[in-house]
Design an enzyme around this catalytic site. Structure first.
Site, PDB file in Angstrom:
ATOM      1  N   ARG A   1      -0.309  -5.819   8.406  1.00 56.51           N
ATOM      2  CA  ARG A   1       0.643  -4.802   7.968  1.00 56.51           C
ATOM      3  C   ARG A   1      -0.081  -3.690   7.218  1.00 56.51           C
ATOM      4  O   ARG A   1      -0.957  -3.925   6.415  1.00 56.51           O
ATOM      5  CB  ARG A   1       1.696  -5.455   7.075  1.00 56.51           C
ATOM      6  CG  ARG A   1       2.754  -4.502   6.523  1.00 56.51           C
ATOM      7  CD  ARG A   1       2.561  -4.300   5.043  1.00 56.51           C
ATOM      8  NE  ARG A   1       3.610  -3.449   4.459  1.00 56.51           N
ATOM      9  CZ  ARG A   1       3.573  -2.989   3.208  1.00 56.51           C
ATOM     10  NH1 ARG A   1       2.553  -3.272   2.412  1.00 56.51           N
ATOM     11  NH2 ARG A   1       4.545  -2.222   2.754  1.00 56.51           N
TER      12      ARG A   1
ATOM     13  N   THR B   1       4.504   4.928  -5.113  1.00 57.30           N
ATOM     14  CA  THR B   1       4.631   3.485  -5.171  1.00 57.30           C
ATOM     15  C   THR B   1       6.015   3.118  -4.669  1.00 57.30           C
ATOM     16  O   THR B   1       6.922   3.947  -4.684  1.00 57.30           O
ATOM     17  CB  THR B   1       4.409   2.956  -6.603  1.00 57.30           C
ATOM     18  OG1 THR B   1       4.491   1.524  -6.594  1.00 57.30           O
ATOM     19  CG2 THR B   1       5.444   3.502  -7.576  1.00 57.30           C
ATOM     20  N   GLY B   2       6.173   1.878  -4.224  1.00 57.09           N
ATOM     21  CA  GLY B   2       7.476   1.449  -3.721  1.00 57.09           C
ATOM     22  C   GLY B   2       7.316   0.662  -2.441  1.00 57.09           C
ATOM     23  O   GLY B   2       6.298   0.008  -2.213  1.00 57.09           O
TER      24      GLY B   2
ATOM     25  N   GLY C   1       6.356   0.488   1.139  1.00 56.23           N
ATOM     26  CA  GLY C   1       5.485   1.321   1.965  1.00 56.23           C
ATOM     27  C   GLY C   1       6.149   1.859   3.210  1.00 56.23           C
ATOM     28  O   GLY C   1       5.945   3.018   3.594  1.00 56.23           O
TER      29      GLY C   1
ATOM     30  N   THR D   1       2.139  -0.963  -6.731  1.00 55.69           N
ATOM     31  CA  THR D   1       1.010  -0.126  -6.368  1.00 55.69           C
ATOM     32  C   THR D   1       0.569   0.542  -7.659  1.00 55.69           C
ATOM     33  O   THR D   1       1.371   0.681  -8.579  1.00 55.69           O
ATOM     34  CB  THR D   1       1.440   0.949  -5.336  1.00 55.69           C
ATOM     35  OG1 THR D   1       1.964   0.310  -4.178  1.00 55.69           O
ATOM     36  CG2 THR D   1       0.278   1.833  -4.904  1.00 55.69           C
TER      37      THR D   1
ATOM     38  N   SER E   1       0.088  -0.552   4.583  1.00 50.38           N
ATOM     39  CA  SER E   1       0.883   0.036   3.512  1.00 50.38           C
ATOM     40  C   SER E   1       0.767   1.554   3.552  1.00 50.38           C
ATOM     41  O   SER E   1      -0.020   2.120   4.306  1.00 50.38           O
ATOM     42  CB  SER E   1       0.408  -0.477   2.155  1.00 50.38           C
ATOM     43  OG  SER E   1      -0.770   0.205   1.758  1.00 50.38           O
ATOM     44  N   ASP E   2       1.530   2.209   2.701  1.00 52.87           N
ATOM     45  CA  ASP E   2       1.453   3.672   2.610  1.00 52.87           C
ATOM     46  C   ASP E   2       0.260   4.154   1.800  1.00 52.87           C
ATOM     47  O   ASP E   2      -0.132   5.308   1.891  1.00 52.87           O
ATOM     48  CB  ASP E   2       2.726   4.204   1.938  1.00 52.87           C
ATOM     49  CG  ASP E   2       2.821   3.759   0.480  1.00 52.87           C
ATOM     50  OD1 ASP E   2       2.639   4.594  -0.421  1.00 52.87           O
ATOM     51  OD2 ASP E   2       3.056   2.567   0.242  1.00 52.87           O
TER      52      ASP E   2
END
Length: 280
Positions: free
Chosen positions: A182, A203-204, A206, A154, A184-185
């Site tokens: 799906r 980032t990472g 989600g 991200t 994501s965050d």
């Protein structure tokens, strides 16, 4: 005035010395360009500009270079939040636009400020964002070989402007090979949040970031009186309890900058006009 940006995790792709050096140089260059832009623009405008530069760099999993989902299609998400107005706008799973962050920014003036899928694409087309494929040959090769390189990519930016205003922007090309649909965050307050006191981009993975409500927790804790370091430590302790994979960058209203990751190595760079700091 302060700037900090991130470009996901270094472990998401080739860990060669060449890639590491390329990312260090890229992040420093983009941080400096964004800081210069900040001299004459608001934090809100600057974070969108900085993230667009990251989207345009194929080193990162956002915009150009986004991951391909399990059905062979690229879908991207992005969000932006103005700390002064506390308004967030974003796009989720948008296809065929060059810079999702600019579509997210355009939405800030709307009543309906978070759009997904075809609705997001229709809005982008109506507002002058042309059709653009962000697929790289390398991503197609990875997809065809069913390679999954980690899903931890991200990009994001946090900025504090000359008027003391904070803003944050975050963009992602997804984790790669995910089920279509799906979420994501990145276009949620778990991954992208700001108010007048603090701004955070994550980032990472989600799902871990959403479960932990990472960005919103950090900002809330700083607002309630914790220092950035205290807020990060408490939130990342809670993330550790679920074995969560995340990194975050932040700036508070006093110009303090902080970053942390749960596993090595989040790639980031910060600049205040005099001093660079970057991942090593």
């Amino acid at each position: 005035m302060k700037i900090i940006i991130h470009g996901g995790f270094f472990s998401e792709s080739d860990q060669s010395h060449e890639v590491k050096t390329a990312k260090q140089n890229s992040l420093k260059e983009i941080a400096e360009k964004a800081f210069n832009y900040l001299q004459t623009h608001s934090a809100f405008d600057t974070v969108a500009y900085a993230v667009s530069l990251l989207e345009d760099d194929p080193l990162y999993n956002a915009g150009i270079g986004s991951q391909i989902q399990s059905d062979g299609v690229i879908r991207m998400s992005a969000a932006i939040m103005n700390g002064e107005t506390q308004k967030l706008s974003g796009v989720i799973n948008i296809e065929d636009v060059k810079n999702p962050i600019f579509v997210a920014k355009e939405l800030i003036a709307e009543d309906d400020r978070v759009l997904g899928g075809q609705g997001a694409k229709n809005y982008a087309s109506k507002h002058g964002f042309g059709n653009f494929s962000t697929e790289l040959p390398q991503r197609r090769k990875e997809y065809e070989a069913k390679l999954n390189n980690g899903g931890k990519g991200t990009v994001g930016c946090v900025a504090l402007d000359k008027d003391g205003k904070l803003a944050v922007a975050t963009s992602t090309g997804g984790k790669g090979f995910e089920i279509p649909g799906r979420i994501s965050d990145s276009a949620t307050v778990a991954g992208n949040y700001a108010n007048e006191v603090c701004a955070v981009s994550c980032t990472g993975v989600g799902e871990d970031i959403v479960s932990n409500a990472t960005a919103a927790k950090i900002v809330t804790r700083v607002t309630d009186g914790m220092s950035l370091e205290q807020a990060f430590n408490k939130t990342f302790d809670e993330l550790k309890a679920i074995d969560g994979f995340a990194g975050a960058i932040a700036i508070d209203k006093n110009g303090n900058i902080f970053h942390q990751d749960s596993y090595p190595t989040m790639v980031f760079a910060s600049f205040d006009g005099k001093k660079f700091q970057a991942f090593s």
